[in-house]
Design a protein around this motif. Structure first.
Motif, PDB file in Angstrom:
ATOM      1  N   SER A  11       0.828  -1.208   0.000  1.00  0.00           N
ATOM      2  CA  SER A  11       0.000   0.000   0.000  1.00  0.00           C
ATOM      3  C   SER A  11       0.862   1.259   0.000  1.00  0.00           C
ATOM      4  CB  SER A  11      -0.909   0.004   1.230  1.00  0.00           C
ATOM      5  OG  SER A  11      -1.528   1.259   1.391  1.00  0.00           O
ATOM      6  N   GLN A  15       1.406   4.029  -3.067  1.00  0.00           N
ATOM      7  CA  GLN A  15       1.187   5.448  -2.823  1.00  0.00           C
ATOM      8  C   GLN A  15       2.451   6.251  -3.138  1.00  0.00           C
ATOM      9  OE1 GLN A  15      -0.524   6.041   1.114  1.00  0.00           O
ATOM     10  NE2 GLN A  15      -1.772   4.206   0.839  1.00  0.00           N
ATOM     11  N   ASP A  19       2.831   9.159  -5.963  1.00  0.00           N
ATOM     12  CA  ASP A  19       3.326  10.500  -5.614  1.00  0.00           C
ATOM     13  C   ASP A  19       4.522  10.887  -6.491  1.00  0.00           C
ATOM     14  OD1 ASP A  19       1.400  10.761  -3.645  1.00  0.00           O
ATOM     15  OD2 ASP A  19       2.779  10.295  -1.991  1.00  0.00           O
ATOM     16  N   GLN A  25      -4.646   5.985  -9.537  1.00  0.00           N
ATOM     17  CA  GLN A  25      -4.912   4.556  -9.648  1.00  0.00           C
ATOM     18  C   GLN A  25      -5.308   4.196 -11.076  1.00  0.00           C
ATOM     19  OE1 GLN A  25      -7.402   2.837  -6.567  1.00  0.00           O
ATOM     20  NE2 GLN A  25      -6.601   4.273  -5.053  1.00  0.00           N
ATOM     21  N   VAL A  52      -4.153  -0.280  -2.627  1.00  0.00           N
ATOM     22  CA  VAL A  52      -3.681   1.066  -2.272  1.00  0.00           C
ATOM     23  C   VAL A  52      -4.119   1.436  -0.855  1.00  0.00           C
ATOM     24  CG1 VAL A  52      -3.833   3.522  -2.850  1.00  0.00           C
ATOM     25  CG2 VAL A  52      -3.529   1.839  -4.674  1.00  0.00           C
ATOM     26  N   SER A  53      -5.320   1.038  -0.467  1.00  0.00           N
ATOM     27  CA  SER A  53      -5.813   1.376   0.875  1.00  0.00           C
ATOM     28  C   SER A  53      -5.202   0.492   1.956  1.00  0.00           C
ATOM     29  CB  SER A  53      -7.340   1.257   0.929  1.00  0.00           C
ATOM     30  OG  SER A  53      -7.737  -0.106   0.855  1.00  0.00           O
TER      31      SER A  53
END
Length: 128
Positions: A11, A15, A19, A25, A52-53
């Motif tokens: 995750s 991220q 960035d 996504q 991702v979460s």
């Protein structure tokens, strides 16, 4: 810190990649399409969102697809303290062979291993 210690998770790495690449996504899904089609392994919008979460971690096959699409090492993507860059091309071939082996039944695996041993034993096919 040990070079193989898991410092992050998938995750956080996803991220971080988004960035660093000013990506979403949807951008990741677009990059995955080519590899998903090539290997017959789909990554849905919902599944990526869960990765991702941090709700779930991708399995080996989807981790492979993500790492190929993002051009990063799968081990780095898992969160380990290793270089981000993917390993040399032989690693891609190893991963593909693992996926093929996984899909074969016992007879198929034995046949593939016999063939690989024959090739490896033939001077014509050995690295110089």
């Amino acid at each position: 810190m040990d070079a193989y210690e898991r410092e992050y998770n998938t995750s956080l790495r996803l991220q971080q990649w988004m960035d660093e690449n000013n990506a979403t996504q949807t951008d990741i899904l677009d990059k995955c399409k080519r590899y998903s089609e090539k290997y017959g392994i789909d990554i849905s919008k919902s599944l990526l969102s869960q990765y991702v979460s941090g709700k779930i971690e991708p399995g080996d096959k989807r981790l492979f697809i993500l790492s190929k699409a993002l051009d990063v090492s799968p081990v780095w993507l898992m969160g380990y303290d290793v270089p981000k860059e993917p390993e040399p091309d032989i690693q891609e071939e190893k991963n593909e062979l693992k996926m093929l082996l996984y899909d074969l039944n016992r007879d198929g695996r034995e046949k593939l291993m016999d063939y690989a041993r024959d090739l490896a034993g033939n001077e014509k096919y050995r690295r110089k």
